[in-house]
Design a protein around this motif. Structure first.
Motif, PDB file in Angstrom:
ATOM      1  N   ALA A  59       0.825  -1.215   0.000  1.00 31.85           N
ATOM      2  CA  ALA A  59       0.000   0.000   0.000  1.00 31.85           C
ATOM      3  C   ALA A  59       0.856   1.260   0.000  1.00 31.85           C
ATOM      4  N   GLY A  60       1.903   1.294   0.812  1.00 31.40           N
ATOM      5  CA  GLY A  60       2.767   2.475   0.852  1.00 31.40           C
ATOM      6  C   GLY A  60       3.545   2.668  -0.430  1.00 31.40           C
ATOM      7  N   SER A  63       1.358   3.624  -3.463  1.00 31.51           N
ATOM      8  CA  SER A  63       0.284   4.582  -3.160  1.00 31.51           C
ATOM      9  C   SER A  63      -0.141   5.377  -4.395  1.00 31.51           C
ATOM     10  N   GLN A  64       0.775   5.593  -5.358  1.00 28.42           N
ATOM     11  CA  GLN A  64       0.423   6.317  -6.584  1.00 28.42           C
ATOM     12  C   GLN A  64      -0.490   5.480  -7.478  1.00 28.42           C
ATOM     13  N   SER A  66      -3.345   4.012  -6.638  1.00 26.60           N
ATOM     14  CA  SER A  66      -4.508   3.797  -5.772  1.00 26.60           C
ATOM     15  C   SER A  66      -5.678   3.156  -6.511  1.00 26.60           C
ATOM     16  N   LEU A  69      -5.131  -0.586  -6.396  1.00 29.14           N
ATOM     17  CA  LEU A  69      -5.285  -1.072  -5.017  1.00 29.14           C
ATOM     18  C   LEU A  69      -6.751  -1.026  -4.583  1.00 29.14           C
ATOM     19  N   ASP A  70      -7.437   0.060  -4.956  1.00 31.56           N
ATOM     20  CA  ASP A  70      -8.863   0.165  -4.622  1.00 31.56           C
ATOM     21  C   ASP A  70      -9.679  -0.914  -5.333  1.00 31.56           C
TER      22      ASP A  70
END
Length: 185
Positions: A59-60, A63-64, A66, A69-70
């Protein structure tokens, strides 16, 4: 007693024993399907847990990304909800079909995130991420084997419910053919 009465009693006894035996066989086959689904469900839960662990690790650094990941989080939630519904009724085609669809969406989202991980320099060399990737691959194979076992039990049950004269007994007691799981990635 006459010989005709003895023949009637013997025939009735044979019929009763056959009905009891055939019914018990159908119940045993149906229970085997439930047990096979429990094994499959265990592997799906394992994959879901591994995905949560992977998400925590990436996740870190990602993070760009997202959107990916979402999408994986949403697909994971849908797959868990579909699994809950299938767990409640593991012999119904509707919930099993929804589970297969949700798992396919989850697999597609997971592949996208894994591709991002593969192209991220820091994550490529992270031992924990690599370990989870290997565990996910192993779990994918386990899911495939569990699905095959489930489908084998469904086929045995369907064969038993279609054979004469058991088909008559199966319909009377509400044993109907079941749908196999088409695919779980």
């Amino acid at each position: 007693m006459t010989s005709g009465l003895w023949v009637l009693i013997a025939t009735s006894a044979i019929l009763v024993f056959w009905v009891v035996g055939a019914y018990n066989r159908l119940v045993r086959l149906k229970n085997a399907i439930g047990a096979a689904f429990a094994q499959l469900d265990e592997q799906l839960r394992r994959r879901h847990d591994l995905i949560v662990r992977l998400m925590t690790l990436v996740a870190g650094p990602l993070s760009q990304e997202s959107g990916a990941l979402d999408a994986l989080t949403a697909a994971g939630n849908q797959a868990r909800e579909a699994a809950e519904r299938a767990r409640a009724t593991p012999l119904l085609a509707g919930p099993l079909g929804a589970l297969a669809g949700a798992e396919q969406m989850l697999a597609a989202s997971l592949q996208r995130v894994l591709a991002l991980v593969e192209h991220h320099a820091d994550l490529q060399h992270d031992a924990a991420v690599r370990e989870i990737g290997e565990a996910l691959l192993d779990t994918r194979h386990r899911i495939g084997f569990a699905r095959l076992a489930y489908n084998d039990h469904v086929q045995a049950f369907n064969d038993a419910t279609a054979q004469f004269p058991t088909v008559v007994l199966a319909r009377v007691f509400g044993f109907f053919p079941l749908e196999p799981l088409v695919a779980l990635p």
